[in-house]
Motif scaffolding. Sequence first.
Motif, short mmCIF file in Angstrom:
data_model
loop_
_atom_site.label_atom_id
_atom_site.label_comp_id
_atom_site.label_asym_id
_atom_site.label_seq_id
_atom_site.Cartn_x
_atom_site.Cartn_y
_atom_site.Cartn_z
N ARG A 62 0.86 -1.20 0.00
CA ARG A 62 0.00 0.00 0.00
C ARG A 62 0.88 1.23 0.00
O ARG A 62 1.96 1.24 0.60
N MET A 63 0.43 2.27 -0.69
CA MET A 63 1.16 3.53 -0.66
C MET A 63 0.17 4.68 -0.51
O MET A 63 -0.97 4.59 -0.96
N GLU A 64 0.60 5.71 0.16
CA GLU A 64 -0.20 6.92 0.34
C GLU A 64 0.70 8.12 0.08
O GLU A 64 1.73 8.28 0.74
N TYR A 65 0.31 8.95 -0.87
CA TYR A 65 1.04 10.16 -1.22
C TYR A 65 0.16 11.33 -0.80
O TYR A 65 -0.99 11.42 -1.22
N SER A 66 0.67 12.22 0.06
CA SER A 66 -0.17 13.25 0.65
C SER A 66 0.61 14.54 0.86
O SER A 66 1.83 14.52 1.05
N SER A 67 -0.11 15.64 0.87
CA SER A 67 0.51 16.93 1.20
C SER A 67 0.48 17.18 2.70
O SER A 67 0.97 18.20 3.18
N ILE A 68 -0.08 16.25 3.46
CA ILE A 68 -0.14 16.36 4.92
C ILE A 68 0.95 15.46 5.52
O ILE A 68 0.97 14.26 5.27
N GLY B 156 3.09 13.59 8.57
CA GLY B 156 2.91 13.01 9.88
C GLY B 156 3.81 13.70 10.89
O GLY B 156 4.68 14.50 10.55
N PHE B 157 3.62 13.37 12.16
CA PHE B 157 4.35 14.00 13.24
C PHE B 157 5.86 13.81 13.10
O PHE B 157 6.64 14.74 13.30
N LYS B 158 6.28 12.60 12.77
CA LYS B 158 7.72 12.29 12.70
C LYS B 158 8.42 13.13 11.64
O LYS B 158 9.46 13.74 11.90
N ALA B 159 7.84 13.19 10.44
CA ALA B 159 8.44 13.97 9.36
C ALA B 159 8.42 15.46 9.68
O ALA B 159 9.41 16.17 9.48
N MET B 160 7.31 15.94 10.20
CA MET B 160 7.20 17.35 10.52
C MET B 160 8.23 17.75 11.59
O MET B 160 8.91 18.77 11.46
N SER B 161 8.36 16.94 12.63
CA SER B 161 9.32 17.23 13.70
C SER B 161 10.75 17.24 13.18
O SER B 161 11.54 18.13 13.52
N GLN B 162 11.10 16.27 12.35
CA GLN B 162 12.47 16.20 11.83
C GLN B 162 12.78 17.40 10.93
O GLN B 162 13.86 17.98 11.02
N LEU B 163 11.85 17.78 10.09
CA LEU B 163 12.07 18.93 9.20
C LEU B 163 12.20 20.22 10.00
O LEU B 163 13.04 21.07 9.69
N TYR C 28 6.57 20.58 2.13
CA TYR C 28 6.93 19.19 1.85
C TYR C 28 5.68 18.33 1.66
O TYR C 28 4.61 18.64 2.16
N LYS C 29 5.87 17.23 0.95
CA LYS C 29 4.85 16.20 0.77
C LYS C 29 5.37 14.92 1.40
O LYS C 29 6.57 14.77 1.60
N GLN C 30 4.47 13.99 1.69
CA GLN C 30 4.86 12.73 2.33
C GLN C 30 4.41 11.54 1.50
O GLN C 30 3.31 11.53 0.96
N LEU C 31 5.29 10.56 1.42
CA LEU C 31 4.97 9.29 0.78
C LEU C 31 5.14 8.19 1.82
O LEU C 31 6.21 8.04 2.40
N LEU C 32 4.06 7.46 2.08
CA LEU C 32 4.09 6.33 3.00
C LEU C 32 4.05 5.06 2.17
O LEU C 32 3.17 4.89 1.32
#
Length: 114
Positions: free
Chosen positions: A57-63, A65-72, A82-86
Amino acid sequence: MELKYGLEGCELSEITKIGGTVKLRFFDPGKQRKIFMSFEGVIFETPSVFLPNRVSRMEYSSILGFKAMSQLQHMNRNPHSYKQLLLVLGPHHAEYKNEIICAFQDYQMRAQTI
């Protein structure tokens, strides 16, 4: 939002990190092609990730998650650009997650038929 190439069902075979550049290599068995993705950004892998492994499964989003936001934010980068790909890998196991999270502003993808 969609990526240039769909990755569900593809096998993730390699992850390379050099400085801030991340490169992912996939194999699409249905179309018999290699897919290469690269971006400047961050990547997080759960400890249980092993390669090669299939993207279930993959999810591509402009929102983000907490981990990515905190690291950036820690890196003094604006997480709102930034965008996120899960990528959820392999068969799902209730005991552990098998995921990769990528955060980037832009990405490059190309496919090579074999």
